[in-house]
Design a protein around this motif. Sequence first.
Motif, short mmCIF file in Angstrom:
data_model
loop_
_atom_site.label_atom_id
_atom_site.label_comp_id
_atom_site.label_asym_id
_atom_site.label_seq_id
_atom_site.Cartn_x
_atom_site.Cartn_y
_atom_site.Cartn_z
N LEU A 129 2.27 -7.52 -4.81
CA LEU A 129 1.52 -8.72 -5.18
C LEU A 129 2.47 -9.91 -5.40
N LYS A 130 3.62 -9.63 -5.98
CA LYS A 130 4.60 -10.69 -6.22
C LYS A 130 5.13 -11.26 -4.91
N GLN A 131 5.23 -10.40 -3.90
CA GLN A 131 5.75 -10.84 -2.60
C GLN A 131 4.69 -11.49 -1.73
N GLY A 132 3.44 -11.51 -2.19
CA GLY A 132 2.39 -12.17 -1.44
C GLY A 132 1.50 -11.26 -0.63
N TYR A 133 1.54 -9.96 -0.88
CA TYR A 133 0.64 -9.04 -0.19
C TYR A 133 -0.78 -9.22 -0.71
N SER A 134 -1.77 -8.99 0.15
CA SER A 134 -3.15 -9.11 -0.28
C SER A 134 -3.48 -7.98 -1.25
N PRO A 135 -4.27 -8.25 -2.30
CA PRO A 135 -4.62 -7.19 -3.27
C PRO A 135 -5.27 -5.98 -2.60
N LYS A 136 -6.12 -6.21 -1.59
CA LYS A 136 -6.80 -5.08 -0.95
C LYS A 136 -5.80 -4.16 -0.25
N LEU A 137 -4.84 -4.76 0.46
CA LEU A 137 -3.85 -3.94 1.14
C LEU A 137 -2.99 -3.19 0.13
N ALA A 138 -2.56 -3.89 -0.93
CA ALA A 138 -1.66 -3.29 -1.92
C ALA A 138 -2.32 -2.12 -2.65
N THR A 139 -3.53 -2.34 -3.15
CA THR A 139 -4.20 -1.29 -3.92
C THR A 139 -4.69 -0.16 -3.02
N GLY A 140 -5.14 -0.50 -1.82
CA GLY A 140 -5.64 0.53 -0.90
C GLY A 140 -4.55 1.50 -0.50
N VAL A 141 -3.38 0.99 -0.15
CA VAL A 141 -2.30 1.87 0.28
C VAL A 141 -1.77 2.70 -0.89
N ALA A 142 -1.79 2.14 -2.10
CA ALA A 142 -1.35 2.91 -3.27
C ALA A 142 -2.33 4.03 -3.59
N ALA A 143 -3.63 3.74 -3.49
CA ALA A 143 -4.64 4.74 -3.79
C ALA A 143 -4.57 5.92 -2.83
N ILE A 144 -4.47 5.63 -1.54
CA ILE A 144 -4.44 6.71 -0.55
C ILE A 144 -3.11 7.44 -0.57
N SER A 145 -2.01 6.75 -0.86
CA SER A 145 -0.70 7.40 -0.91
C SER A 145 -0.61 8.37 -2.07
N GLY A 146 -1.33 8.09 -3.15
CA GLY A 146 -1.32 9.01 -4.28
C GLY A 146 -1.89 10.37 -3.94
N THR A 147 -2.81 10.42 -2.98
CA THR A 147 -3.43 11.70 -2.64
C THR A 147 -2.48 12.65 -1.95
N LEU A 148 -1.35 12.14 -1.44
CA LEU A 148 -0.39 13.00 -0.74
C LEU A 148 0.15 14.10 -1.65
N ALA A 149 0.11 13.88 -2.96
CA ALA A 149 0.62 14.87 -3.89
C ALA A 149 -0.20 16.16 -3.86
N MET A 150 -1.45 16.08 -3.40
CA MET A 150 -2.28 17.28 -3.32
C MET A 150 -1.99 18.10 -2.09
N LEU A 151 -1.20 17.57 -1.16
CA LEU A 151 -0.94 18.25 0.10
C LEU A 151 0.52 18.66 0.26
N ILE A 152 1.43 17.74 -0.03
CA ILE A 152 2.86 18.01 0.14
C ILE A 152 3.34 18.91 -0.99
N PRO A 153 4.08 19.97 -0.69
CA PRO A 153 4.54 20.88 -1.75
C PRO A 153 5.55 20.20 -2.67
N PRO A 154 5.51 20.56 -3.99
CA PRO A 154 4.60 21.53 -4.60
C PRO A 154 3.26 20.91 -4.97
N SER A 155 2.18 21.55 -4.61
CA SER A 155 0.84 21.04 -4.87
C SER A 155 0.07 22.02 -5.72
N VAL A 156 -0.43 21.54 -6.86
CA VAL A 156 -1.22 22.39 -7.74
C VAL A 156 -2.48 22.86 -7.03
N ALA A 157 -3.09 21.97 -6.23
CA ALA A 157 -4.31 22.35 -5.50
C ALA A 157 -4.03 23.49 -4.52
N MET A 158 -2.89 23.42 -3.82
CA MET A 158 -2.56 24.48 -2.87
C MET A 158 -2.29 25.81 -3.59
#
Length: 427
Positions: A129-158
């Motif tokens: 946001l400080k560098q001028g990224y749009s809020p939608k792009l910034a928050t969207g990529v952070a939200a979806i990137s957080g889900t990678l923890a459920m897939l990449i080992p070690p994953s509690v879900a797995m």
Amino acid sequence: MAVTIGLMTLIVLLVVGLPVALALAVSGAVGLYMVGGAGILIGIIGTTPLSSIQSYELATVPMFILMANFIIASGVSDDMFNAAKTWMGRTPGGLAHATAITGALFGAISGSSTAAAATLSSTSIPGMLKQGYSPKLATGVAAISGTLAMLIPPSVAMILYALLADLSVGKMLIAGVIPGLLVTATIMITVLILVWLNPEHAPRAERYSLKEKILSLRNAWTFIALFMMVTVTIYTGIATPTEASAFGAFGAFLLALRKRPPAKVYWDALVNTAMTSCMIAFIIVGALIFGYFLTMTQTTQSLITSLSTSGIPNWGILLMVLLLYLVLGCFMDMVAMLILTIPVVYPLMTSLGYDPIWLAVVTIVMGEIGMVTPPLGLNVFVISKYTNMPVAEVFKGSFPHVIAHLVAVALLVIFPELVTWLPNTMK
């Protein structure tokens, strides 16, 4: 009649907001009482709690959760983001790509999706946001990137999937590596397309010299060491998943020591680990009670027989299961979703000839998509809470990634070897 009453009781208890563990236990107990009477019910309730949580492999869950808590205290996520930002500097939307890479790296040493989303909220979103990224792009990529923890080992879900389905924990964890890389690449390609379609989403890329790139790795080596300590030892057979989780927790503790945080940080990490582990254990107990009820009523077997004789092609049943996980992921967290569905879905799909480890990975990816899909995408609410941005705006930012993830799922379905090849090469 007993099946209908048991299922209706479960649905009602979940709708009124009762914790998943209690909802499963109570509805299962009601069904067991109707089917077998008080004697069967008392016998199962008396033996299930101890038998369900004394598994040796289950020790990996609290160890990896403790590892995640120590990682957060160590501040290594900041080092990873800075290194990724430097190396992705010239790429359009470089900070967004760095967020995706950091999400993958953090997932590789934490296994907690919400913890990853919260960490990315504090490390990457303010910088974008400080560098001028749009809020939608910034928050969207952070939200979806957080889900990678459920897939990449070690994953509690797995790990939970492996325990509930009686699969190899080690193979299950390693099976998430290539799909995890594929999903990470999917996020980055989506960012490139969004920036190409609308350059106002992100400012002009920033350049870094080769010296700056090399220096940025100076503090990121700790991640490489920790990843080797966990994933590589599991893959090569040097350590079991349980042993690797203990190594990882100890390594994360050493990383936290470098920052010399106050003693309260360590105490909080232990308390949070104990609370989360007890919650998961309680859910497993409730799920097994409900599972005994399904077994005694032959519900799963009847469903398998009905679908096998219905004339619906296997791909049609697979599509229905994937849609089920997408819908459930919108309303509940991954752990609860897997525990609710595995007793029924797993035997159904394996009876149709689908590879069990492939099935686990694909369903978890679908659950990931649900975590950023309305009305109850948990990662979206985490991002909104930490950034004070409207939930609707975060959902809008996540929508392109949902479409891209569905394409990635299609690739995993068409090419199952993307999931099965690596675990099949394990010693």
